[in-house]
Write a protein that holds these residues in place. Structure first.
Motif, short mmCIF file in Angstrom:
data_model
loop_
_atom_site.label_atom_id
_atom_site.label_comp_id
_atom_site.label_asym_id
_atom_site.label_seq_id
_atom_site.Cartn_x
_atom_site.Cartn_y
_atom_site.Cartn_z
N VAL A 22 104.36 38.35 50.64
CA VAL A 22 103.86 39.78 49.73
C VAL A 22 103.37 40.68 50.87
O VAL A 22 103.75 42.04 50.68
CB VAL A 22 102.58 39.32 48.86
N PRO A 23 102.66 40.13 52.06
CA PRO A 23 102.18 41.50 53.04
C PRO A 23 103.46 42.21 53.46
O PRO A 23 103.31 43.55 53.62
CB PRO A 23 101.66 40.57 53.86
N SER A 24 104.55 41.17 53.67
CA SER A 24 105.73 42.31 54.47
C SER A 24 106.29 43.02 53.21
O SER A 24 106.93 44.06 53.60
CB SER A 24 106.85 41.23 54.93
N LEU A 25 106.58 42.53 52.19
CA LEU A 25 106.94 43.26 50.89
C LEU A 25 106.25 44.56 50.75
O LEU A 25 106.80 45.88 50.52
CB LEU A 25 107.06 42.61 49.78
N ARG A 26 105.08 44.52 50.88
CA ARG A 26 104.08 45.70 50.58
C ARG A 26 104.02 46.68 51.88
O ARG A 26 104.03 48.01 51.67
CB ARG A 26 102.58 45.22 50.44
N LYS A 27 104.32 46.04 52.92
CA LYS A 27 104.65 47.01 54.03
C LYS A 27 105.82 47.79 53.95
O LYS A 27 105.88 48.93 54.11
CB LYS A 27 104.65 46.12 55.48
N ALA A 28 106.87 46.97 53.52
CA ALA A 28 108.34 47.65 53.30
C ALA A 28 107.80 48.80 52.30
O ALA A 28 108.57 50.08 52.39
CB ALA A 28 108.85 46.79 52.88
N LYS A 29 107.26 48.72 51.23
CA LYS A 29 106.86 49.76 50.04
C LYS A 29 106.43 50.89 50.62
O LYS A 29 106.60 52.08 50.35
CB LYS A 29 106.19 49.04 48.99
N GLU A 30 105.37 50.40 51.35
CA GLU A 30 104.34 51.63 52.13
C GLU A 30 105.52 52.60 52.91
O GLU A 30 105.29 53.72 52.91
CB GLU A 30 103.29 50.82 52.92
N ILE A 31 106.51 52.03 53.50
CA ILE A 31 107.34 52.76 54.43
C ILE A 31 108.25 53.47 53.48
O ILE A 31 108.51 54.75 53.58
CB ILE A 31 108.21 51.80 55.47
N PHE A 32 108.98 52.84 52.50
CA PHE A 32 109.78 53.60 51.66
C PHE A 32 109.18 54.58 50.98
O PHE A 32 109.86 55.56 50.70
CB PHE A 32 110.54 52.42 50.92
N ASP A 33 107.84 54.52 50.61
CA ASP A 33 107.31 55.43 49.68
C ASP A 33 107.01 56.83 50.31
O ASP A 33 106.69 57.80 49.94
CB ASP A 33 105.77 54.90 49.38
N LYS A 34 107.36 56.82 51.88
CA LYS A 34 107.23 57.97 52.42
C LYS A 34 108.60 58.76 52.60
O LYS A 34 108.70 59.98 52.89
CB LYS A 34 107.22 57.54 54.05
N LEU A 35 109.52 58.34 51.83
CA LEU A 35 110.66 58.99 51.69
C LEU A 35 110.59 60.17 50.55
O LEU A 35 109.83 60.32 49.73
CB LEU A 35 111.89 57.99 51.20
N LYS A 36 111.30 61.40 50.91
CA LYS A 36 111.04 62.50 50.28
C LYS A 36 111.98 62.56 48.98
O LYS A 36 111.92 63.44 48.30
CB LYS A 36 111.49 63.69 51.23
N VAL A 37 112.78 61.53 49.03
CA VAL A 37 113.62 61.43 47.73
C VAL A 37 113.47 59.93 46.92
O VAL A 37 112.93 59.28 47.36
CB VAL A 37 115.16 61.57 47.92
N PRO A 38 113.67 59.91 45.61
CA PRO A 38 113.70 58.48 44.95
C PRO A 38 114.44 57.40 45.90
O PRO A 38 115.65 57.67 46.47
CB PRO A 38 114.17 58.80 43.48
N TYR A 39 113.86 56.19 45.73
CA TYR A 39 114.62 55.17 46.10
C TYR A 39 114.58 53.92 45.22
O TYR A 39 114.00 53.92 44.38
CB TYR A 39 114.26 54.62 47.58
#
Length: 272
Positions: free
Chosen positions: A84-101
């Motif tokens: 879970v911590p690594s998956l949450r870190k991934a989401k935190e990074i992907f959430d910085k994208l300017k377009v939907p993912y």
């Protein structure tokens, strides 16, 4: 009489011109405008491995500098251990994208020792499958992670049923792109035939995959399958991702961080 005949001819020409314009407009609407999107895969984010986090952050920053990108597809193995911590870190990074993912899960995301496969991924990202429409195309993604203690990927039965319902809504002529982590072929997915039986009934343009950490073109039961590079740097200075353009063909470019894009394959697009 001469005046009336000229008027009739003029009306006929106007009707013909209008009809031609309508046909051209209709043709353009079917074809749609060219568009671009990104395929980001195999980030293998691990909170105990800083380079994996750096590679993902650099990829996102590089993607955000691109012009005219509609969305990002995330092709699985988002995390390295499925925790879970690594998956949450991934989401935190992907959430910085300017377009939907839109993410699907891979074998590393569904490691059973950290849960029951889907639970952690779905808790963080909401689901491990997706579908949406874009410029006349439908994009459908679903996870292909192994069942417990198995090496080959597997499409869960409820995802097969979801796929049937989802594609039926599209109709048989609408062009579709399928997104999975494993290629849907023998040696990669143990029940690939069940998935391909469903896909063969529809206008699937290509299957887009990760897993192999390299660029590779496959033929999966007659459907083109494009396997794409990992976001990890490996033995190179920087990692990267894939930029895809849908026009008369599917143009696939490798994009290394900070480097110009390089075309590596063109896949013809077909109509039914």
């Amino acid at each position: 009489m001469h005046f009336i005949s000229k008027k009739i001819i003029a009306v006929k020409l106007l009707r013909q011109t209008t009809l031609l314009l309508l046909l051209l407009i209709s043709s353009a609407a079917i074809a749609g405008k060219p568009f671009r999107f990104v395929f980001l895969t195999d980030t293998h984010i691990d909170t105990s491995n800083p380079p994996s986090i750096e590679d993902a952050e650099r990829a996102v920053a590089d993607i955000n500098q691109l012009d005219s990108v509609g969305f990002v597809l995330v092709g699985g193995d988002v995390s390295d251990k499925g925790d879970v911590p690594s998956l949450r870190k991934a989401k935190e990074i992907f959430d910085k994208l300017k377009v939907p993912y839109y993410p699907v899960g891979g074998n590393h995301d569904f490691r059973w020792k950290h849960g029951d496969g889907e639970t952690n991924f779905n808790m963080v990202f909401g689901d491990n499958k997706f579908e949406f429409k874009y410029n006349g195309f439908r994009f459908v993604g679903f996870s292909t992670a192994p069942e417990e203690h198995k090496n080959e990927g597997h499409v869960l039965e409820h995802n097969i049923e979801w796929l049937k319902v989802t594609l039926k809504k599209s109709g048989h002529k609408k062009p579709v792109f399928i997104i999975t982590h494993y290629p849907l072929q023998k040696g990669d997915v143990d029940n690939y035939k069940k998935a391909m039986e469903v896909l063969s009934k529809y206008n699937v343009q290509a299957i887009l995959n990760g897993h192999y950490h390299r660029n590779l073109f496959l033929n999966c039961s007659g459907i083109p399958s494009v396997v794409m590079r990992s976001a990890l740097r490996g033995d190179k200075q920087n990692g990267g991702y894939t930029l895809l353009e849908v026009a008369d063909s599917l143009n696939v470019y490798e994009k290394r961080i900070g480097k110009p894009q390089q075309l590596w394959i063109q896949v013809p697009l077909t109509k039914k």
